[in-house]
Design an enzyme around this catalytic site. Sequence first.
Site, PDB file in Angstrom:
ATOM      1  N   HIS A 180       0.869  -1.184   0.000  1.00 48.01           N
ATOM      2  CA  HIS A 180       0.000   0.000   0.000  1.00 48.01           C
ATOM      3  C   HIS A 180       0.909   1.238   0.000  1.00 48.01           C
ATOM      4  CE1 HIS A 180      -3.737  -1.896   2.156  1.00 48.01           C
ATOM      5  NE2 HIS A 180      -4.063  -1.634   0.902  1.00 48.01           N
ATOM      6  N   CYS A 274      -2.102   2.712   9.426  1.00 53.30           N
ATOM      7  CA  CYS A 274      -3.150   1.798   8.951  1.00 53.30           C
ATOM      8  C   CYS A 274      -4.304   1.723   9.953  1.00 53.30           C
ATOM      9  CB  CYS A 274      -2.600   0.391   8.771  1.00 53.30           C
ATOM     10  SG  CYS A 274      -1.178   0.266   7.710  1.00 53.30           S
TER      11      CYS A 274
HETATM   12  N1  ARG Z   1      -3.707  -7.277   6.585  1.00 56.14           N
HETATM   13  C1  ARG Z   1      -4.140  -6.033   6.002  1.00 56.14           C
HETATM   14  C2  ARG Z   1      -4.154  -6.172   4.495  1.00 56.14           C
HETATM   15  O1  ARG Z   1      -3.315  -6.857   3.951  1.00 56.14           O
HETATM   16  C3  ARG Z   1      -3.277  -4.923   6.441  1.00 56.14           C
HETATM   17  C4  ARG Z   1      -3.747  -3.568   5.980  1.00 56.14           C
HETATM   18  C5  ARG Z   1      -2.853  -2.454   6.365  1.00 56.14           C
HETATM   19  N2  ARG Z   1      -3.411  -1.217   6.041  1.00 56.14           N
HETATM   20  C6  ARG Z   1      -2.766  -0.223   5.411  1.00 56.14           C
HETATM   21  N3  ARG Z   1      -3.381   0.906   5.282  1.00 56.14           N
HETATM   22  N4  ARG Z   1      -1.596  -0.357   4.890  1.00 56.14           N
HETATM   23  O2  ARG Z   1      -4.983  -5.625   3.819  1.00 56.14           O
END
Ligand code: ARG
Length: 301
Positions: A180, A274
């Site tokens: 991300h 996150c």
């Molecule tokens: N386990 C989650 C996923 O893979 C983690 C999300 C983390 N969020 C972020 N904004 N980077 O989607």
Amino acid sequence: MKTGLFEEIRTALRGSETRILMCPPYHFDVRYEINPWMDTRNRVDRKEAWKQWKALYHLLGGEIGAKVELVVPVAGLPDCVFTANAGLLAGDTFIASSFRYPERAREELHWQSWFESKGYRVVRLPPDLRFEGEGDLLAAGDLLLAGYTFRSDREAVERVGRLLRKEVLALELADPWFYHLDTCACPLADGSILYYPGAFTEEGRALIEDRFPDAIKVPEEEARRFACNSVVIGRHVVISADCPVVGSELRARGYKVHEVDVSEFLKAGGGPKCLVLILERKGVRAEQLDTGRPLRAMRAA
Ligand code: ARG
């Protein structure tokens, strides 16, 4: 530098202009693997996760003075603790996420109905587009910084830009560990950003360098501790623990750095940012930061 009660009150007032959404980690766990950080054998210590989440919650709502709203978590949706991925807010409009993986797509209805129930106008993108909210789209002043490849589609982030009539700097992500945008880039209040160059394609890096000549380059070691996944509220930066290089660079630029241990959330590929979705942020400009120390020059553009 001004200190004491007066400064504390000013700081709190600044924070109170920001409203954020968090979700308590009742059901947080690693039950599936949709990014390289996740290993279902590496179980979450629930007690420790609670402790870490509560520390972040109290820091943001207490000393930093943000208004924290809470959403009730849902059993069977272990990643809904990561509110940043619910969607993107623009005034009273909520642009809903449509997740890449079915494991998280089950959250979509939950987020949409929460925002609807709070009176937001909910906008959905066309069904063939994937978009993961603030995970991949971050406001940097008037610009939207966007990441695409692993989760959001380029067409999706560009569409959101058109919808909001904002310029989008679309950056291709190249390393699955930084899946991300908010794992590898973070806009700061003085118009600059933190970023980890290794997460982007050469073209993406060039776009960043051109636009943010004053950016802080995060070393790999600290990027892997999620230094870029920081929560910025005015002069406050809440950063993942053990990132001393980035921490001291931020301090030198006049920021107040708060370290938090998020080791349990790293098991799911998440850090402080996150765990937070920005509901409303009143523009805090560099000159308003008033830290008593000059902030480095704002970006030339
Ligand atoms: N386990 C989650 C996923 O893979 C983690 C999300 C983390 N969020 C972020 N904004 N980077 O989607």
